[in-house]
Design a protein around this motif. Structure first.
Motif, PDB file in Angstrom:
ATOM      1  N   GLY A  12       0.811  -1.213   0.000  1.00 18.62           N
ATOM      2  CA  GLY A  12       0.000   0.000   0.000  1.00 18.62           C
ATOM      3  C   GLY A  12       0.847   1.267   0.000  1.00 18.62           C
ATOM      4  N   ASP A  13       2.040   1.186  -0.582  1.00 14.85           N
ATOM      5  CA  ASP A  13       2.958   2.336  -0.610  1.00 14.85           C
ATOM      6  C   ASP A  13       2.808   3.063  -1.949  1.00 14.85           C
ATOM      7  OD1 ASP A  13       5.068   4.114  -0.644  1.00 14.85           O
ATOM      8  OD2 ASP A  13       6.464   2.715   0.316  1.00 14.85           O
ATOM      9  N   ARG A  14       1.901   4.029  -1.957  1.00 13.83           N
ATOM     10  CA  ARG A  14       1.557   4.706  -3.205  1.00 13.83           C
ATOM     11  C   ARG A  14       2.768   5.414  -3.832  1.00 13.83           C
ATOM     12  NH1 ARG A  14      -3.519   7.631  -5.308  1.00 13.83           N
ATOM     13  NH2 ARG A  14      -2.646   9.086  -6.791  1.00 13.83           N
ATOM     14  N   ASP A  15       3.515   6.147  -3.026  1.00 18.14           N
ATOM     15  CA  ASP A  15       4.665   6.887  -3.558  1.00 18.14           C
ATOM     16  C   ASP A  15       5.635   5.952  -4.264  1.00 18.14           C
ATOM     17  OD1 ASP A  15       3.575   9.151  -2.585  1.00 18.14           O
ATOM     18  OD2 ASP A  15       4.898   9.332  -0.834  1.00 18.14           O
ATOM     19  N   MET A  43      -3.648  -6.908  -6.734  1.00 15.30           N
ATOM     20  CA  MET A  43      -4.990  -6.651  -6.209  1.00 15.30           C
ATOM     21  C   MET A  43      -5.773  -7.961  -6.040  1.00 15.30           C
ATOM     22  SD  MET A  43      -5.139  -3.597  -5.299  1.00 15.30           S
ATOM     23  CE  MET A  43      -6.861  -3.494  -4.826  1.00 15.30           C
ATOM     24  N   ASP A  44      -5.472  -8.962  -6.874  1.00 17.97           N
ATOM     25  CA  ASP A  44      -6.111 -10.274  -6.677  1.00 17.97           C
ATOM     26  C   ASP A  44      -5.698 -10.865  -5.330  1.00 17.97           C
ATOM     27  OD1 ASP A  44      -7.419 -10.091  -9.038  1.00 17.97           O
ATOM     28  OD2 ASP A  44      -6.053 -11.390 -10.174  1.00 17.97           O
ATOM     29  N   ILE A  45      -4.413 -10.745  -5.009  1.00 13.51           N
ATOM     30  CA  ILE A  45      -3.930 -11.264  -3.716  1.00 13.51           C
ATOM     31  C   ILE A  45      -4.598 -10.506  -2.568  1.00 13.51           C
ATOM     32  CG2 ILE A  45      -1.902 -11.439  -2.193  1.00 13.51           C
ATOM     33  CD1 ILE A  45      -0.222 -11.900  -4.752  1.00 13.51           C
ATOM     34  N   VAL A  46      -4.679  -9.167  -2.740  1.00 15.61           N
ATOM     35  CA  VAL A  46      -5.321  -8.341  -1.714  1.00 15.61           C
ATOM     36  C   VAL A  46      -6.758  -8.829  -1.473  1.00 15.61           C
ATOM     37  CG1 VAL A  46      -6.245  -6.025  -1.263  1.00 15.61           C
ATOM     38  CG2 VAL A  46      -3.896  -6.291  -2.074  1.00 15.61           C
ATOM     39  N   GLY A  47      -7.466  -9.087  -2.561  1.00 20.32           N
ATOM     40  CA  GLY A  47      -8.846  -9.551  -2.457  1.00 20.32           C
ATOM     41  C   GLY A  47      -8.934 -10.899  -1.750  1.00 20.32           C
ATOM     42  N   LEU A  61      -7.921  -0.864   1.154  1.00 15.75           N
ATOM     43  CA  LEU A  61      -8.094   0.419   0.459  1.00 15.75           C
ATOM     44  C   LEU A  61      -6.760   1.081   0.162  1.00 15.75           C
ATOM     45  CD1 LEU A  61     -11.127   1.964   2.358  1.00 15.75           C
ATOM     46  CD2 LEU A  61     -11.086   0.863   0.116  1.00 15.75           C
ATOM     47  N   ILE A  62      -5.818   0.936   1.079  1.00 10.25           N
ATOM     48  CA  ILE A  62      -4.534   1.607   0.888  1.00 10.25           C
ATOM     49  C   ILE A  62      -3.810   0.988  -0.317  1.00 10.25           C
ATOM     50  CG2 ILE A  62      -3.024   0.258   2.430  1.00 10.25           C
ATOM     51  CD1 ILE A  62      -3.315   4.042   2.595  1.00 10.25           C
ATOM     52  N   SER A  63      -4.014  -0.317  -0.544  1.00 16.07           N
ATOM     53  CA  SER A  63      -3.457  -0.961  -1.735  1.00 16.07           C
ATOM     54  C   SER A  63      -4.171  -0.478  -2.994  1.00 16.07           C
ATOM     55  CB  SER A  63      -3.569  -2.487  -1.625  1.00 16.07           C
ATOM     56  OG  SER A  63      -2.655  -2.968  -0.658  1.00 16.07           O
ATOM     57  N   ALA A  64      -5.498  -0.319  -2.882  1.00 10.80           N
ATOM     58  CA  ALA A  64      -6.262   0.194  -4.026  1.00 10.80           C
ATOM     59  C   ALA A  64      -5.786   1.601  -4.398  1.00 10.80           C
ATOM     60  CB  ALA A  64      -7.750   0.200  -3.705  1.00 10.80           C
ATOM     61  N   GLU A  65      -5.499   2.415  -3.370  1.00 14.11           N
ATOM     62  CA  GLU A  65      -4.985   3.773  -3.610  1.00 14.11           C
ATOM     63  C   GLU A  65      -3.629   3.718  -4.311  1.00 14.11           C
ATOM     64  OE1 GLU A  65      -6.043   7.171  -2.668  1.00 14.11           O
ATOM     65  OE2 GLU A  65      -7.848   5.993  -3.042  1.00 14.11           O
ATOM     66  N   ALA A  66      -2.784   2.793  -3.884  1.00  6.33           N
ATOM     67  CA  ALA A  66      -1.459   2.649  -4.499  1.00  6.33           C
ATOM     68  C   ALA A  66      -1.603   2.253  -5.961  1.00  6.33           C
ATOM     69  CB  ALA A  66      -0.643   1.605  -3.736  1.00  6.33           C
ATOM     70  N   MET A 109     -12.719   0.795  -4.116  1.00  2.78           N
ATOM     71  CA  MET A 109     -12.428  -0.598  -4.429  1.00  2.78           C
ATOM     72  C   MET A 109     -12.601  -0.878  -5.922  1.00  2.78           C
ATOM     73  SD  MET A 109     -11.378  -2.292  -1.913  1.00  2.78           S
ATOM     74  CE  MET A 109     -11.662  -3.934  -2.572  1.00  2.78           C
ATOM     75  N   LEU A 110     -13.619  -0.258  -6.524  1.00  9.67           N
ATOM     76  CA  LEU A 110     -13.852  -0.473  -7.954  1.00  9.67           C
ATOM     77  C   LEU A 110     -12.717   0.133  -8.769  1.00  9.67           C
ATOM     78  CD1 LEU A 110     -17.702   0.179  -8.124  1.00  9.67           C
ATOM     79  CD2 LEU A 110     -16.537  -1.997  -8.536  1.00  9.67           C
ATOM     80  N   GLU A 111     -12.254   1.299  -8.368  1.00 10.48           N
ATOM     81  CA  GLU A 111     -11.122   1.910  -9.065  1.00 10.48           C
ATOM     82  C   GLU A 111      -9.890   1.033  -8.936  1.00 10.48           C
ATOM     83  OE1 GLU A 111     -11.008   5.921  -7.448  1.00 10.48           O
ATOM     84  OE2 GLU A 111     -11.597   6.643  -9.441  1.00 10.48           O
ATOM     85  N   GLY A 112      -9.712   0.516  -7.708  1.00 10.45           N
ATOM     86  CA  GLY A 112      -8.569  -0.365  -7.466  1.00 10.45           C
ATOM     87  C   GLY A 112      -8.628  -1.622  -8.321  1.00 10.45           C
ATOM     88  N   ALA A 113      -9.850  -2.045  -8.644  1.00 14.34           N
ATOM     89  CA  ALA A 113     -10.004  -3.256  -9.454  1.00 14.34           C
ATOM     90  C   ALA A 113      -9.871  -2.954 -10.945  1.00 14.34           C
ATOM     91  CB  ALA A 113     -11.358  -3.895  -9.171  1.00 14.34           C
ATOM     92  N   GLY A 114      -9.693  -1.665 -11.301  1.00 10.37           N
ATOM     93  CA  GLY A 114      -9.455  -1.316 -12.693  1.00 10.37           C
ATOM     94  C   GLY A 114     -10.653  -0.738 -13.425  1.00 10.37           C
TER      95      GLY A 114
END
Lengths: 209, 483
Positions: A12-15, A43-47, A61-66, A109-114
């Motif tokens: 989840g490290d966006r930078d 993101m599959d692993i996150v899910g 969410l932090i992963s989705a943001e990244a 979450m939807l954005e994170g999923a693409g």
């Protein structure tokens, strides 16, 4: 590099994701490779971790943001070679309902999923939803309500879509604390999800159907 | 019953230093960050109170504005019932427990199935609560799904007032329906003046959406109610990790700031308006981000909020009795047992949700009211503590029995076993195993169901005199209550 991007999404490290993605593109890595080999698998692993109960929602969410950080760079490049997002989604809370945290969660979450998500915000009128569907032609319209008194505005939106002859062109999904599958069936929505992770699954099913 | 004789404040989670630090932080939040107000009339009200109002809808509060408002706020609020019960005397550390919620599901008493609540359920629950001594007030527990939304508020209040003599609290969807409800209560109370002097109803307004955002539609209801001089609870429900910081003290600082801004608003609407500091705090479950009403952290937050309200002397509306369980099971028992006891010991003045609730605030069950009446009774017994006096020390009796005797037939024993010294829960089984097996080997839930059925079969009281009923029929169409 691909593995490092994947790891940074998991962390989840966006930078770091933004920095590594830029470096990978600089080195000539194909945008599609970054998407398919790093971002989507991460993101599959996150899910999966979320479903197993090993990851909390904020950690998801932090992963989705990244992932979004990388997507901002990749999107124009992918579009240039004709690769479209998974689907387009319009989302908002219904008229009278200011409670937006559930809706925000689903949008992230939807954005994170693409997916490409247009967030109309809170207290969106039936006309507001209809106009957005007409202009943006999304595959999915998502509505949220927290109150029993406002969820009754959901069928109003569905009726307005019918009135505007748009109902056949968009799938309608609904959610929120008082909302149930039975209610979705009753008002003729195409889907209901009890939480954000299920909303992503549902959306993926609907766009691939 | 003399419920105000129950004194809390025996548990203090926060030190005086902690309270000062949190209060200072809340005031700093209000001075620097402020609250969001998206409505011109309310910006004007805040400006009139001396707050710093920005055109972009941000309102910040100098310390003296907050102090003035607290100064004007009544430190004691009396909420009345009817039929000779003494009023709930809110303030200090006096503890009262009652129902709560606007549940959208009820477990059917026959088959345990979750279904939509109907107006008839609301009437039955009111009558059940009328007969349960450790539930002191009746906050409308369910949303009747067989009533049209337009007439829901009046029908809800009417059904509550017609089926219990206990104090009735509820909400209104709009200023118009709030006025209707006040008209209805005026008829029942026998005039406007009588209603103001002896408020037999009060309102909850969920006036703030955490974090720090005014819900202007609900604030219009707040305004109508406060202008009418009817007591109102300033309910806000910040959730740690989603609508408040994930740390408990961070939530407290934000929640207290929200309440202070509400006190300013209410006192600007009407000087001396009777209000209740209305924190309904909880933590989120981080797997679902749902409201974890049964979490021990939610109980700690409620206990701490009681201390914060005590520190400014404003009576507090808060909650205990929530569980995240879907049915009256072991989880429901341990969560409720812990949070009700903790908040009662902390001194919550008006503890709602303390009856019937399941699935946080979404479901109620008839038998759960009977079980919670026992949990409340145990908590209230704990509040009474242990009386130490020559009579209770019983030295003379000890001397007369002497070594090796017993106390079974002592007059002292007989004169104390049916007093406040003991609380006997109706749903608990204390028999030996053989007797329990002979009685059918049933558990507390089944015993509670039996008690609920028995109470519901009792002949109902008449809580609204027939001439008043006629006046109500002339003013409101009772047919509206049937969707």
């Amino acid at each position: 590099m691909i593995d490092a991007i994947k790891e940074a999404v998991l962390q989840g490290d966006r930078d770091k994701v933004v920095e590594l993605t830029a470096a990978a593109l600089e080195q000539g890595t194909e945008p599609k490779e970054i998407l398919d080999q790093a971002l989507t698998p991460a993101m599959d692993i996150v899910g999966e971790e979320y479903e197993r109960g090993d990851r909390y929602v904020p950690e998801m969410l932090i992963s989705a943001e990244a992932m979004k950080g990388a997507m901002a760079q990749l999107k124009p490049l992918l579009a240039a070679v004709g690769i479209e997002p998974l689907g387009r989604i319009v989302i908002g809370t219904v008229e009278g309902d200011l409670h937006d945290i559930g809706k925000d969660l689903v949008a992230m979450m939807l954005e994170g999923a693409g997916f490409e998500v247009t967030d109309l915000g809170v207290e969106v009128t039936a006309e507001g939803f209809v106009q957005a569907v007409r202009e943006q032609q999304p595959g999915i319209l998502a509505m949220s309500a927290l109150l029993t008194t406002t969820m009754t505005n959901m069928p109003v939106v569905i009726d307005a879509l019918k009135e505007a002859e748009l109902r056949g062109k968009v799938r309608v999904i609904i959610g929120g604390a008082p909302v149930t599958q039975a209610y979705a069936d009753q008002i003729g929505a195409d889907g209901y999800a009890p939480d954000a992770a299920s909303a992503v699954k549902l959306t993926k099913q609907l766009v691939s159907a | 019953m003399g419920s105000s004789s129950f004194l809390g404040g025996k548990v203090q989670l926060l030190s005086d230093d902690d309270i000062r630090t949190i209060d200072r932080t809340s005031r700093s939040i209000l001075a620097k960050t402020g609250i969001g107000v998206a409505s011109e009339p309310f910006l004007e009200i805040f400006a009139s109170a001396g707050a710093d109002v920005q055109r972009n809808g941000r309102v910040r509060f100098p310390g003296r504005v907050i102090d003035d408002a607290i100064e004007r706020t009544p430190k004691r609020v009396l909420l009345h019932g009817r039929g000779g019960t003494p009023p709930l005397d809110l303030g200090g550390k006096r503890v009262h427990l009652g129902t709560g919620g606007a549940a959208i599901r009820i477990l059917d008493l026959k088959d345990g199935r979750a279904r939509d609540p109907r107006l008839a359920d609301l009437a039955d629950i009111a009558w059940l609560v009328e007969n349960l001594d450790n539930i002191h007030f009746f906050l409308r527990p369910v949303v009747a799904r067989d009533v049209s939304p337009n007439s829901l508020d009046v029908c809800t209040f009417h059904t509550c007032l017609a089926n219990t003599s206990k104090h009735v609290m509820g909400s209104a969807a709009s200023p118009e329906t709030a006025k209707d409800v006040i008209d209805l209560a005026t008829l029942v109370a026998g005039g406007r003046e009588s209603l103001s002097e002896n408020p037999i109803i009060s309102f909850i307004t969920s006036w703030m959406i955490s974090p720090l955002t005014l819900d202007t539609e609900t604030c219009k209801v707040l305004m109508t109610v406060a202008e009418a001089g009817i007591p109102v609870a300033l309910s806000s429900a910040p959730v740690a990790g989603s609508t408040a910081p994930a740390t408990l003290s961070g939530l407290l600082a934000q929640a207290h700031a929200e309440q202070l801004s509400g006190i300013v608003l209410a006192q600007a609407i009407r000087r001396g308006a009777p209000i209740l500091y209305g924190t309904v705090p909880a933590v989120a479950d981080f797997h679902t981000m749902g409201y974890a009403g049964g979490a021990i952290e939610s109980a700690l937050l409620n206990a701490a909020c009681a201390q914060l309200a005590h520190s400014i002397g404003v009576p507090i509306y808060s909650d205990a009795g929530l569980t995240d369980s879907k049915l009256p099971d072991i989880q429901a028992g341990y969560e409720k047992g812990m949070n009700i006891l903790l908040l009662a010991l902390a001194g919550g003045n008006y503890i709602h949700h303390s009856g019937g609730m399941l699935e946080s605030m979404l479901t109620v069950a008839y038998e759960q009211y009977v079980i919670d009446n026992d949990i409340n009774g145990m908590a209230l017994r704990a509040l009474r503590g242990i009386t130490v006096s020559p009579e209770t020390l019983a030295e003379e009796v000890i001397a007369s029995v002497g070594p090796g005797g017993n106390y079974l037939t002592q007059q002292h024993t007989l004169s104390h076993i049916r007093t406040d010294e003991y609380f006997v829960p109706a749903t608990a089984d204390r028999q030996g195993r053989v007797a329990w097996e002979m009685a059918g080997s049933i558990d507390a839930r089944e015993r509670a169901r039996g008690i609920a059925r028995e109470i519901l079969q009792r002949p109902r009281g008449e809580f609204i005199p027939s001439d008043v009923k006629r006046q109500i029929r002339n003013r409101f169409d009772p047919a509206d209550c049937k969707a």
